[in-house]
Scaffold this motif. Sequence first.
Motif, short mmCIF file in Angstrom:
data_model
loop_
_atom_site.label_atom_id
_atom_site.label_comp_id
_atom_site.label_asym_id
_atom_site.label_seq_id
_atom_site.Cartn_x
_atom_site.Cartn_y
_atom_site.Cartn_z
N ARG A 175 0.82 -1.21 0.00
CA ARG A 175 0.00 0.00 0.00
C ARG A 175 0.86 1.26 0.00
NH1 ARG A 175 -3.68 -3.18 3.08
NH2 ARG A 175 -2.83 -2.53 5.09
N HIS A 176 2.00 1.23 0.67
CA HIS A 176 2.86 2.42 0.63
C HIS A 176 4.00 2.28 -0.37
CE1 HIS A 176 5.84 0.39 3.29
NE2 HIS A 176 4.82 0.00 3.99
N LEU A 177 4.26 1.05 -0.86
CA LEU A 177 5.30 0.87 -1.85
C LEU A 177 4.81 1.20 -3.27
CD1 LEU A 177 8.10 -0.06 -2.77
CD2 LEU A 177 7.27 -2.42 -2.67
N VAL A 178 3.58 0.83 -3.58
CA VAL A 178 3.07 1.01 -4.95
C VAL A 178 3.15 2.46 -5.42
CG1 VAL A 178 0.98 0.92 -6.38
CG2 VAL A 178 1.68 -1.08 -5.05
N PRO A 179 2.73 3.46 -4.62
CA PRO A 179 2.87 4.85 -5.11
C PRO A 179 4.30 5.24 -5.43
CG PRO A 179 1.41 4.75 -3.21
CD PRO A 179 2.05 3.40 -3.32
N LEU A 181 6.64 3.17 -6.50
CA LEU A 181 7.00 2.49 -7.73
C LEU A 181 6.37 3.19 -8.93
CD1 LEU A 181 6.74 -1.24 -6.65
CD2 LEU A 181 8.81 0.05 -7.16
N ARG A 182 5.13 3.62 -8.78
CA ARG A 182 4.49 4.33 -9.90
C ARG A 182 5.22 5.63 -10.20
NH1 ARG A 182 0.15 1.69 -11.51
NH2 ARG A 182 -1.12 0.49 -10.05
N ALA A 183 5.67 6.33 -9.17
CA ALA A 183 6.43 7.56 -9.39
C ALA A 183 7.76 7.28 -10.06
CB ALA A 183 6.64 8.28 -8.06
N LEU A 184 8.35 6.12 -9.73
CA LEU A 184 9.63 5.74 -10.30
C LEU A 184 9.49 5.37 -11.78
CD1 LEU A 184 12.66 4.94 -9.86
CD2 LEU A 184 11.83 2.67 -9.25
N LEU A 185 8.39 4.73 -12.12
CA LEU A 185 8.23 4.17 -13.46
C LEU A 185 7.45 5.07 -14.41
CD1 LEU A 185 7.38 0.53 -12.35
CD2 LEU A 185 9.55 1.35 -13.27
N ASP A 186 6.79 6.10 -13.93
CA ASP A 186 5.96 6.94 -14.80
C ASP A 186 6.26 8.41 -14.55
OD1 ASP A 186 4.05 7.76 -16.61
OD2 ASP A 186 2.41 7.62 -15.15
N PRO A 187 7.08 9.07 -15.37
CA PRO A 187 7.72 8.45 -16.53
C PRO A 187 8.91 7.60 -16.13
CG PRO A 187 8.44 10.71 -16.33
CD PRO A 187 7.42 10.49 -15.23
N ALA A 188 9.12 6.52 -16.85
CA ALA A 188 10.22 5.62 -16.52
C ALA A 188 11.55 6.33 -16.76
CB ALA A 188 10.15 4.36 -17.38
N PRO A 189 12.51 6.18 -15.82
CA PRO A 189 13.82 6.80 -16.02
C PRO A 189 14.57 6.15 -17.16
CG PRO A 189 13.86 5.32 -14.14
CD PRO A 189 12.42 5.39 -14.59
N ALA A 190 15.39 6.93 -17.82
CA ALA A 190 16.22 6.37 -18.90
C ALA A 190 17.28 5.48 -18.29
CB ALA A 190 16.86 7.50 -19.70
#
Length: 202
Positions: A175-179, A181-190
């Motif tokens: 529940r606290h990890l998913v946000p 991860l979404r911030a990390l992947l969207d936009p996904a880093p180069a």
Amino acid sequence: MHARTLEEIARYLERHPGEHERLRALREQIAHDEGIFSRANMAGHITASVLVFDAGLRHVLLIHHKVYQSWMQPGGHVEPDSASLFASGLREVEEETGLPAADTQPLVDGRVLDIDTHAIAARPAKGEGAHRHHDFLFAVVATRPFAPRPQLEEVDGVEWMPIADFLAIPGQRMRHLVPKLRALLDPAPAVAPRNAPFDPNR
């Protein structure tokens, strides 16, 4: 290690100020307990884990743990000779999956992605009572093609799981990890792989 971990927690809480209360047990214990890294400490101890992404950031590398009977990121207890929590987590990745640290590249500048305290049931066969793990989760990307080699003593298998399936796993930590991860992947880093991108169908 103790001083560096205090600094890591402070930097983490600067990024996530709303988690002070959630990490109260960790903050209170580490303030007076330098034995918090020892797995023999049944008041609770620190562990390190690593979420490994493929080069395309479409899959994560998970182990199936024999004891807990669930899919999770590689990780484990901190060895006394570990240079850092990050290094400890990478050593667990190699031991449990066969992926060398040299074939990974840190994400989020090598900072801890998530910290979580959770209860661990007693394991009388190992002489361990019920205790808590304060787990520090880091994130890396695999930079080379990789065929997992599970450590069969504690791991039933190793699998590349699609990100969408991983994000859908239920649980308090998610529940606290998913946000994050979404911030990390969207936009996904180069990501600049050292070799050809990982192909999950190889």
